[in-house]
Design an enzyme around this catalytic site. Structure first.
Site, PDB file in Angstrom:
ATOM      1  N   THR A 182     -13.389  -8.878   0.545  1.00 20.47           N
ATOM      2  CA  THR A 182     -13.365  -9.982  -0.420  1.00 20.47           C
ATOM      3  C   THR A 182     -13.015 -11.259   0.329  1.00 20.47           C
ATOM      4  O   THR A 182     -12.271 -11.214   1.304  1.00 20.47           O
ATOM      5  CB  THR A 182     -12.291  -9.680  -1.487  1.00 20.47           C
ATOM      6  OG1 THR A 182     -12.739  -8.575  -2.264  1.00 20.47           O
ATOM      7  CG2 THR A 182     -12.040 -10.865  -2.405  1.00 20.47           C
ATOM      8  N   ARG A 210     -18.020  -3.505 -14.781  1.00 19.34           N
ATOM      9  CA  ARG A 210     -16.591  -3.662 -14.503  1.00 19.34           C
ATOM     10  C   ARG A 210     -16.330  -5.080 -13.955  1.00 19.34           C
ATOM     11  O   ARG A 210     -16.984  -5.517 -13.021  1.00 19.34           O
ATOM     12  CB  ARG A 210     -16.144  -2.612 -13.480  1.00 19.34           C
ATOM     13  CG  ARG A 210     -14.673  -2.713 -13.056  1.00 19.34           C
ATOM     14  CD  ARG A 210     -14.510  -3.527 -11.789  1.00 19.34           C
ATOM     15  NE  ARG A 210     -13.167  -3.433 -11.229  1.00 19.34           N
ATOM     16  CZ  ARG A 210     -12.746  -4.130 -10.173  1.00 19.34           C
ATOM     17  NH1 ARG A 210     -13.557  -4.969  -9.584  1.00 19.34           N
ATOM     18  NH2 ARG A 210     -11.537  -3.999  -9.723  1.00 19.34           N
ATOM     19  N   VAL A 211     -15.396  -5.754 -14.548  1.00 18.77           N
ATOM     20  CA  VAL A 211     -15.016  -7.077 -14.058  1.00 18.77           C
ATOM     21  C   VAL A 211     -13.623  -6.972 -13.462  1.00 18.77           C
ATOM     22  O   VAL A 211     -12.719  -6.407 -14.077  1.00 18.77           O
ATOM     23  CB  VAL A 211     -15.041  -8.122 -15.189  1.00 18.77           C
ATOM     24  CG1 VAL A 211     -14.535  -9.465 -14.692  1.00 18.77           C
ATOM     25  CG2 VAL A 211     -16.459  -8.262 -15.736  1.00 18.77           C
ATOM     26  N   GLY A 212     -13.482  -7.491 -12.262  1.00 18.91           N
ATOM     27  CA  GLY A 212     -12.193  -7.410 -11.576  1.00 18.91           C
ATOM     28  C   GLY A 212     -11.397  -8.697 -11.669  1.00 18.91           C
ATOM     29  O   GLY A 212     -11.741  -9.622 -12.421  1.00 18.91           O
ATOM     30  N   ASP A 213     -10.346  -8.733 -10.869  1.00 20.49           N
ATOM     31  CA  ASP A 213      -9.430  -9.880 -10.863  1.00 20.49           C
ATOM     32  C   ASP A 213     -10.089 -11.168 -10.382  1.00 20.49           C
ATOM     33  O   ASP A 213      -9.692 -12.260 -10.773  1.00 20.49           O
ATOM     34  CB  ASP A 213      -8.245  -9.568  -9.961  1.00 20.49           C
ATOM     35  CG  ASP A 213      -8.710  -9.318  -8.527  1.00 20.49           C
ATOM     36  OD1 ASP A 213      -9.500  -8.383  -8.318  1.00 20.49           O
ATOM     37  OD2 ASP A 213      -8.309 -10.086  -7.631  1.00 20.49           O
ATOM     38  N   THR A 233      -6.635 -10.921  -2.966  1.00 25.18           N
ATOM     39  CA  THR A 233      -7.554  -9.804  -2.706  1.00 25.18           C
ATOM     40  C   THR A 233      -6.762  -8.517  -2.859  1.00 25.18           C
ATOM     41  O   THR A 233      -5.548  -8.519  -2.714  1.00 25.18           O
ATOM     42  CB  THR A 233      -8.168  -9.909  -1.292  1.00 25.18           C
ATOM     43  OG1 THR A 233      -8.875  -8.691  -1.003  1.00 25.18           O
ATOM     44  CG2 THR A 233      -7.119 -10.096  -0.220  1.00 25.18           C
ATOM     45  N   GLY A 234      -7.455  -7.410  -3.145  1.00 24.85           N
ATOM     46  CA  GLY A 234      -6.763  -6.135  -3.288  1.00 24.85           C
ATOM     47  C   GLY A 234      -7.261  -5.368  -4.495  1.00 24.85           C
ATOM     48  O   GLY A 234      -8.353  -5.648  -5.002  1.00 24.85           O
ATOM     49  N   GLY A 236      -8.060  -4.729  -7.875  1.00 27.18           N
ATOM     50  CA  GLY A 236      -8.196  -5.696  -8.964  1.00 27.18           C
ATOM     51  C   GLY A 236      -7.405  -5.366 -10.215  1.00 27.18           C
ATOM     52  O   GLY A 236      -6.782  -6.242 -10.822  1.00 27.18           O
TER      53      GLY A 236
HETATM   54  C1  LIG Z   1      -9.605  -2.425  -1.931  1.00 31.02           C
HETATM   55  C2  LIG Z   1      -8.963  -3.662  -1.486  1.00 31.02           C
HETATM   56  C3  LIG Z   1      -7.637  -3.482  -0.821  1.00 31.02           C
HETATM   57  C4  LIG Z   1      -9.939  -4.380  -0.595  1.00 31.02           C
HETATM   58  C5  LIG Z   1     -10.381  -5.702  -1.159  1.00 31.02           C
HETATM   59  N1  LIG Z   1     -10.977  -5.538  -2.449  1.00 31.02           N
HETATM   60  C6  LIG Z   1     -10.917  -6.509  -3.350  1.00 31.02           C
HETATM   61  O1  LIG Z   1     -10.316  -7.521  -3.135  1.00 31.02           O
HETATM   62  C7  LIG Z   1     -11.623  -6.239  -4.647  1.00 31.02           C
HETATM   63  C8  LIG Z   1     -11.345  -7.162  -5.774  1.00 31.02           C
HETATM   64  N2  LIG Z   1     -10.007  -7.646  -5.837  1.00 31.02           N
HETATM   65  C9  LIG Z   1     -11.650  -6.390  -7.037  1.00 31.02           C
HETATM   66  O2  LIG Z   1     -10.819  -5.579  -7.442  1.00 31.02           O
HETATM   67  O3  LIG Z   1     -12.742  -6.574  -7.575  1.00 31.02           O
HETATM   68  C10 LIG Z   1     -11.412  -6.338  -0.249  1.00 31.02           C
HETATM   69  O4  LIG Z   1     -12.597  -6.359  -0.573  1.00 31.02           O
HETATM   70  O5  LIG Z   1     -11.018  -6.878   0.791  1.00 31.02           O
END
Ligand SMILES: CC(C)C[C@H](NC(=O)C[C@H](N)C(=O)O)C(=O)O
Length: 330
Positions: A182, A210-213, A233-234, A236
């Protein structure tokens, strides 16, 4: 006011073979944002362009290189926010465009709405003359491979064809660490305005729709000139539970430094909902931090003509902007 840009290229575990590419990608993005700020450009333009450059880079889980949903398609979320007036624009579950961040900016500036989703977002993109690309153009070899691997792991783990909960929706930290890339940026410009931008393909094998953060204000990002700006990021679903970006700024409003505020917010996400992630933050006075509870997060920043970047906890590499420009070959 001396301008500052900070960018991230996702949290999780960055395997050694991806380290250089990821470092190069965030460095390039930070330098791009810095060049805009240096010539008096706005924080909004700087974060948009920094993110756009990473959306074009297949290294990252955004635009080209986005991870694939349960049907093997790319569906992307993005948000941009202007700290001057708290205006923001976002898109969710959008397909067939390379730059969800630019579409988010158009939502902010050309509509009375803050979030457009799926087909409506695509119709709006068409109306705005945003170029459309075939879905396959957004799929990188790496995301296809990861999706196939993921399906194999899931089918091995669940031998019976009973309906199982979608595994991406379960905050299993080990599982979560595999998807990464991300992208996001925060900046303060020479007039003291702050802005944030975040863009993502989400999580591998997520449900269609699915909609994320990353599309949600306060979660994937927040910007307020009275405090500062954050991009996250992380996992969601965890980020949304604690409203991570706004939570970080809340801690700063209460007097914490950006670094302490980031740590406190990430720590409460970990202890309260077992969620892992990372974030970048800049205060309205130009103090910044890049923190994460995952194993890695690639990040880079330019302040006072010095470029700093890192991937692992505590790591900071520093070089002058001039040297850095040489190292990325421009
Ligand atoms: C899995 C994590 C730690 C990795 C992280 N993913 C996102 O940030 C996904 C975004 N926040 C969501 O949930 O849609 C990344 O892509 O670096």
């Amino acid at each position: 006011m001396k301008p500052v840009i900070v960018v991230h290229g996702g949290a999780g575990r960055i395997p050694q073979e991806r380290e250089d590419g990821s470092r190069l990608g965030v460095t390039r993005a930070a330098l791009k944002g810095h060049s805009i700020l240096k010539r008096g450009g706005s924080a909004l333009d700087a974060v948009e362009e920094a993110v756009a450059i990473m959306e074009e880079d297949p290294q990252f889980n955004a635009g080209i290189g986005s991870v694939l949903n349960e049907k093997g398609e790319v569906e992307m979320d993005a948000i941009i926010m202007d700290g001057q007036n708290l205006g923001s624009g976002a898109v969710s579950a959008v397909k067939n465009i390379v730059h969800p961040i630019k579409l988010s900016r158009l939502v902010m500036e050309k509509t009375n709405h803050m979030l457009l989703t799926d087909q409506g977002a695509l119709d709006f993109a068409r109306a705005m003359g945003v170029p459309e690309v075939p879905g396959e153009k957004l799929i990188s070899d790496r995301s296809l491979e990861r999706w196939k691997e993921y399906l194999e792991t899931v089918s091995k783990a669940t031998p019976t064809p009973v309906p199982v909960p979608n595994p991406t929706l379960t905050p299993n930290p080990q599982e979560v660490q595999k998807d990464l890339g991300t992208v996001g940026a925060v900046a303060v410009d020479s007039t003291g305005n702050v802005a944030c931008a975040t863009s993502t393909g989400g999580l591998t094998n997520k449900r269609v729709g699915r909609v994320g953060d990353s599309a949600c204000i306060g979660c994937g990002g927040y910007a307020d000139n009275n405090i500062g700006a954050v991009s996250t990021t992380g996992h969601g679903e965890s980020i949304m539970k604690v409203v991570l970006a706004r939570l970080t700024l809340y801690h700063m409003e209460q007097g914490m430094s950006p670094g302490d505020a980031a740590d406190a917010a990430l720590n409460s996400m970990k202890t309260r909902v077992e969620g892992l992630g990372g974030l970048i933050v800049v205060s309205n006075s130009g103090d910044w931090a890049a923190r994460f509870s995952t194993e890695n997060m690639s990040w880079a920043t330019v302040k006072d003509d010095q470029l700093h970047c890192g991937i692992s906890a505590g790591e900071i590499r520093t070089q002058s902007v001039e040297e850095a420009l040489g190292s990325i070959g421009s």
